[in-house]
Design an enzyme around this catalytic site. Structure first.
Site, PDB file in Angstrom:
ATOM      1  N   GLU A 160     -45.975  75.836 -42.913  1.00 37.70           N
ATOM      2  CA  GLU A 160     -47.189  76.778 -42.439  1.00 37.70           C
ATOM      3  C   GLU A 160     -48.403  76.323 -42.179  1.00 37.70           C
ATOM      4  OE1 GLU A 160     -45.893  80.347 -42.812  1.00 37.70           O
ATOM      5  OE2 GLU A 160     -48.037  80.783 -41.854  1.00 37.70           O
ATOM      6  N   ASP A 161     -48.992  75.503 -43.308  1.00 39.91           N
ATOM      7  CA  ASP A 161     -50.426  75.194 -43.208  1.00 39.91           C
ATOM      8  C   ASP A 161     -50.847  73.860 -42.758  1.00 39.91           C
ATOM      9  OD1 ASP A 161     -50.741  77.802 -44.139  1.00 39.91           O
ATOM     10  OD2 ASP A 161     -50.574  77.079 -46.279  1.00 39.91           O
TER      11      ASP A 161
END
Ligand code: MN
Length: 484
Positions: A75-76
């Site tokens: 996600e990051d």
């Protein structure tokens, strides 16, 4: 190097996990998150480590701990799921994919509640381990909420209280539920939290001392009767569950008998019943408070014997008697079953049975697309705690609006859109004209008649509306009117 506290937790609670794999996973995740910071200013990887430690303490297996370390990577960071799969295998990657998907669900208030739950159930049924990792992730997020802006704080806490905690309950994870609720309580209802914690602060301290003495007496008596005490400890009621109970009992603390309870852990079921008898010979039990959840477990599987006794100096004490396995199941729920499967003490069948209800729910969801009335009936049959005290009302086009019990057409109108609430003048329930303060029931079809020329809501509606949203809007309008 992975932090020592992670390695120690893994060694102690998940001894079959390979420490070298944990090191590799830590290095991989730390490198991916390099330079990233949490809102609190600390390195991002600390969050991944805390998540993994919680999973280890739940005594969950290696792949889940690895997935915990990895859970925010795709996600990051630029590192992808494919990279994770290459390094740590398909099983870890699929869990991380599940968490990433869940992360995209945002809580947008009650109107999205059912939709959120549906997605969560789908995620659970495909792999319930994803939810356990999400719980661990959420626990750390809740304990670092102070670093966030207040709006975000309340949203995360509310979502935890209303979606995560009831699911933890349904999975039998008492300890997780208690932690999620107490951490959220403070942010969702700050005044009530201050009230409840102030109320019990001194009392909890005194009770703990008292229970210690009672425990020693019981243990001595059990020794005489050749029953081995594996553990005996006091437990204070979690603040949020105490708060909910206080609301039911006129906010009167003296009516709460299980404020503090003494837990007695003995080796076998026979020992449980024998212990109950011995305790009743020592002190008189309170009428109607003896509960045999061993013969008749609670719907989430909880087992124990409960009794409330008039103790020394007239103090009332609840005693909970159980075996070690019952205790572990009450605290860890489905996570305990995972552990038993790992240890070879239980077949995977048992875990599958535990999640059978989730699968039932998915089936219902699919059937419900054809027949919405059937869905509600089935929910009620399943007696899912999550849905208690909520009703489901349909719009003429077939959308489901969920509302609190006793909600009215005005609540319904506001739940659809603020403007519809502000301008509603009449309602039809199941095609019959009904007053705006009529009581709605699950399965009703409600239609709102709107007057475009209407200037705003009637302040009298405050007497019967049930939702916060409706109340806020009506009050806001009344205030504006007074000022103009
Ligand atoms: Mn996270």
């Amino acid at each position: 190097m992975a932090p020592a506290k992670l390695l120690e937790a893994v060694k102690e609670y998940s001894p079959k996990t390979d420490l070298e794999t944990v090191e590799l996973a830590y290095d991989f995740a730390a490198k991916a998150h390099e330079g990233q910071k949490r809102a609190s200013g600390e390195p991002y990887i600390n969050h991944s480590v805390e998540t993994a430690i919680t999973l280890a303490k739940l005594r969950l297996p290696e792949n889940m701990i690895v997935a915990g370390l990895m859970h925010d990577v795709p996600e990051d960071t630029p590192v992808t799921l494919e990279d994770i799969e290459k390094e740590f295998g398909e099983d870890v990657a699929s869990m991380v994919a599940g968490i990433t998907k869940l992360g995209k669900i945002k809580y947008r208030g009650m109107e999205r509640y059912v939709e959120n739950l549906r997605k969560m159930f789908v995620a659970m049924a495909s792999d319930i381990r994803v939810i356990l990792i999400k719980f661990a992730d959420r626990l750390h997020n809740l304990s670092t909420l102070d670093a966030l802006p207040s709006r975000k704080r309340v949203r995360i806490a509310l979502e935890s209280l209303e979606i995560y905690a009831p699911i933890a309950n349904r999975l039998g994870m008492g300890m997780m539920q208690g932690k999620l609720e107490d951490l959220s309580f403070k942010y969702v209802y700050p005044k009530e939290y201050a009230w409840v914690s102030g109320l019990v602060k001194d009392r909890y301290r005194a009770k703990e001392r008292y229970l210690k003495k009672v425990g020693e007496k019981i243990e001595a008596e059990l020794v005489k009767n050749r029953i081995k005490t594996l553990d005996i400890h006091g437990r204070m009621k979690h603040l949020y569950s105490l708060y909910k109970k206080l609301l039911k009992y006129d906010r009167n603390l003296d009516k709460i008998y299980d404020l503090a309870a003494l837990r007695v852990i003995v080796p076998s079921v026979a020992d449980c019943y024998a212990t109950l008898g011995i305790i009743h010979q020592m002190w008189k039990p309170l009428k109607g408070r003896i509960k045999d959840y061993i013969a008749q477990p609670k719907p989430n599987g909880y087992q124990s014997l409960h009794t409330t006794i008039f103790c020394d100096d007239g103090e009332i004490v609840e005693v909970q008697i159980r075996t070690e396995q019952m205790h572990e199941e009450a605290e860890y729920g489905i996570a305990a079953h995972w552990h038993y499967v790992e240890e070879g003490k239980e077949s995977p069948e048992a875990v599958n049975q535990q999640i059978a209800w989730v699968k039932d729910l998915i089936k219902l969801q699919q059937e419900s697309l054809k027949d919405k009335g059937h869905l509600i009936e089935s929910f009620e049959k399943l007696k899912i705690d999550v849905f208690q005290k909520r009703i489901f009302v349909f719009t003429p086009s077939g959308d489901v609006i969920d509302l609190p019990e006793d909600a009215t057409p005005v609540d319904f109108a506001y739940a659809i859109h603020s403007d519809i609430g502000d301008r509603c003048t009449a309602a039809r329930i199941n095609n019959e004209i009904a007053p705006l303060d009529a009581r709605l029931y699950s399965g009703d079809m409600c239609e709102i008649v709107v007057d475009k020329n209407r200037k705003g809501p009637n302040a009298d509606w405050l007497k019967f509306v049930k939702t916060h949203h409706a109340k806020d809007r009506i009050r806001l309008y009344a205030k504006k009117k007074r000022l103009s």
